[in-house]
Design a protein around this motif. Structure first.
Motif, short mmCIF file in Angstrom:
data_model
loop_
_atom_site.label_atom_id
_atom_site.label_comp_id
_atom_site.label_asym_id
_atom_site.label_seq_id
_atom_site.Cartn_x
_atom_site.Cartn_y
_atom_site.Cartn_z
N UNK A 1 -5.22 10.17 -7.11
CA UNK A 1 -3.78 11.22 -6.99
C UNK A 1 -2.60 10.31 -5.87
N UNK A 2 -3.12 9.75 -4.79
CA UNK A 2 -2.45 9.13 -3.87
C UNK A 2 -3.14 7.83 -3.14
N UNK A 3 -2.88 8.09 -1.71
CA UNK A 3 -3.50 6.84 -1.27
C UNK A 3 -5.01 7.06 -1.59
N UNK B 1 -3.44 5.87 -8.05
CA UNK B 1 -3.51 5.10 -7.51
C UNK B 1 -4.74 4.11 -7.47
N UNK B 2 -5.48 3.59 -8.49
CA UNK B 2 -6.53 2.35 -9.23
C UNK B 2 -7.21 1.78 -7.96
N UNK B 3 -8.81 1.93 -8.33
CA UNK B 3 -9.29 1.30 -7.31
C UNK B 3 -10.77 0.91 -8.88
N UNK B 4 -11.15 -0.39 -8.42
CA UNK B 4 -12.48 -0.81 -9.33
C UNK B 4 -13.32 0.45 -9.23
N UNK B 5 -13.73 0.59 -10.89
CA UNK B 5 -14.60 1.70 -11.00
C UNK B 5 -16.36 1.78 -11.15
N UNK C 1 0.82 -0.90 -0.07
CA UNK C 1 -0.29 -0.13 0.23
C UNK C 1 0.95 1.15 0.08
N UNK C 2 1.52 0.96 0.96
CA UNK C 2 2.58 1.86 0.95
C UNK C 2 3.72 2.63 -0.33
#
Lengths: 117, 425
Positions: free
Chosen positions: B324-326, B309-313, B136-137
């Motif tokens: 743009x970050x965590x 950082x990408x998550x399901x959309x 994650x970091x």
């Protein structure tokens, strides 16, 4: 076929008389990769906040059922930049429905930051 | 209690029953592998001589193990052992639930310091909290916490270990030389087999969990007394052993040092990696390999070139949402979708829908495609300086080149356009 003259004229009317753009002119060029003639409208948006690109915006008038690929957009950006001699950072897509409704969407090349976040 | 604590270790119910420390006196396995800490022979790492391997992949287990077996025959057990000579014998159990055993894995990602990604059934599940933190970091890999106790449905809003990784995240970790795949079920079964053979180690394990409960119980009692004191009810304090309390489950596999030996044995075996990856791909998504490739390229591009950082959309109707970050620190900036650069219509209605929605939630709609480079591609495509040295990189590259598409990773670049509502019309 991406653009045609009839759509161009209607969108131009909408821009000039409804959205009050000034100095609207037609830009035409032959796109060799796509083998077709493209037409864009160049004009000044009175409400535009950006002060670059000489205050001119470029509108690509299309119909709702027009097919548009990433390559088309890419080539249009390349052509405009070549023609105008400076980096064009925005194309406004004017999508027209059969009843004359026109909606406008900005297309920027690359990954941009949203304005108000 | 031990059962519950171990319940989150990735073993099937049967093997758990068979191998759990509680029932050790009744179920000593007859065919014993070599005793800990000597490295067990490689074949027993992968295929259990007796007992079921894992309940949820039983249909595939046989074919997988055949492939693995074949692979290992070519490798030879001597090779496997000789590749791990420098490893100190890990301790069986670590008192502190830390990834201390993996601290070297946290310093970077050269080929000797990879993070094992256990594949259990058809999912990639991480059980090591330090690995999860590190990913994650340092790599912006978020995954999805998905652990819950079936009998406690109220916990379903706040899940714990394990962390499920999406197929794009797994591909990213392999491609960029950060991790390698491990057959989680088999590795843990092999580890437990070592365990049931060693009474001393089992006693350590039981002691650890017993102490843990005592510690938590006294902590709970202390809190309860303090609360009553504050309320001025000191005379009402009772000392009861059967007070209910929340057991902090020891579900972090960083506790089990000996597990590392079994996880490590997968690193060298590219064929085992292939089998595991194909298992993930088979059920990860309904999409074809080509679609996964397109989406993965975009995932990789945004991470490497913009540190997003990408998550399901699904939230915003795209393939990904991009932060743009965590995600805990930032709102997302982009709703990401992919199109074939040359042939696929973006769709005027999609532009209208997504553009309007994105602008409404202060984002941009990003449409991406893969363009063939006219000269040399300058785009950054890998975290590593020499990706060719990494097994994972070659594995993913081979996988996508085998689909027969002619857009190899080396001669295409990602092109994106950001779309928003123009503010009028």
């Amino acid at each position: 076929m991406i653009t045609n003259r009839a759509t161009c004229i209607k969108v131009r009317t909408n821009l000039v008389h409804y959205n009050l753009w000034s100095d609207v002119s037609l830009v035409e060029f032959e796109e060799e990769t796509l083998h077709e003639k493209l037409m864009l409208l160049k004009g000044k948006n009175p409400k535009s906040e950006e002060e670059n690109s000489n205050g001119y915006d470029y509108v690509l008038p299309v119909l709702k059922q027009t097919k548009l690929t990433l390559q088309d957009i890419d080539l249009i950006f390349q052509h405009l930049t070549e023609m105008e001699g400076y980096e064009v950072g925005k194309i406004v897509l004017g999508i027209m429905d059969f009843d004359g409704t026109v909606v406008y969407y900005n297309i920027h090349p690359g990954v941009q930051k949203p304005k108000n976040s | 209690m031990t059962d519950q604590s171990l319940g989150n270790v990735p073993v099937s119910p049967e093997s758990n029953k068979q191998l759990s420390p509680i029932s050790r006196h009744t179920s000593r396995l007859s065919s014993s592998p070599s005793p800990y800490p000597q490295l067990s022979s490689s074949s027993s790492d992968f295929s259990l001589p007796s007992g079921p391997s894992s309940s949820d992949d039983s249909s595939e287990a046989s074919e997988d193990s055949v492939a693995l077996q074949k692979d290992l025959e070519t490798l030879g057990s001597a090779t496997v052992v000789s590749q791990l000579p420098s490893l100190p014998s890990p301790r069986l159990i670590f008192e502190e639930p830390s990834g201390a055993i993996y601290d070297d894995a946290l310093q970077g990602h050269d080929s000797d310091r990879l993070i094992p990604i256990p594949v259990i059934g058809n999912r990639a599940l991480l059980f090591n909290i330090d690995h999860i933190k590190h990913l994650r970091v340092h790599h912006g890999i978020i995954g999805l916490l998905s652990g819950s106790l079936p009998l406690a449905p109220q916990q379903n809003t706040l899940l714990g270990l394990p962390l499920t990784l999406s197929i794009h995240e797994v591909l990213y970790l392999l491609y960029n030389g950060i991790g390698y795949l491990v057959d989680g079920g088999k590795a843990v079964s092999a580890f437990l087999e070592d365990l049931v053979d060693d009474d001393e180690m089992l006693d350590q394990l039981v002691a650890l969990f017993t102490d843990d409960i005592a510690k938590q119980r006294s902590q709970r009692q202390k809190e309860y007394e303090q609360r009553l004191m504050r309320l001025g009810l000191a005379d009402k304090i009772t000392h009861s052993l059967d007070k209910t309390f929340f057991v902090e489950t020891r579900d972090n596999d960083g506790h089990f040092g000996a597990l590392r030996t079994h996880l490590d044995s997968y690193r060298a075996s590219i064929n085992a990696q292939k089998v595991l990856l194909s298992r993930l791909l088979r059920t990860a998504t309904n999409a074809g390999l080509e679609t996964i490739y397109q989406n993965f390229r975009v995932f990789n591009y945004l991470k490497l070139n913009f540190h997003h950082t990408l998550l399901p959309g699904v939230r915003f109707g795209g393939k990904f949402v991009s932060y743009p970050g965590d995600p805990l620190r930032y709102h997302s900036h982009l709703i990401v979708d992919t199109r074939d650069y040359y042939n696929e219509d973006i769709g005027m209605l999609d532009i209208s829908n997504r553009g309007r929605l994105a602008t409404g939630v202060k984002k941009l709609w990003l449409v991406c495609g893969q363009r063939r480079c006219k000269g040399v591609c300058l785009q950054k495509t890998n975290e590593q300086a020499h990706p060719e040295d990494s097994d994972g990189y070659r594995l993913v590259k081979e996988l996508f080149e085998s689909t027969g598409n002619n857009t190899h990773s080396s001669d295409v670049e990602t092109v994106c356009f950001s779309i928003e509502w123009a503010g009028f019309g």
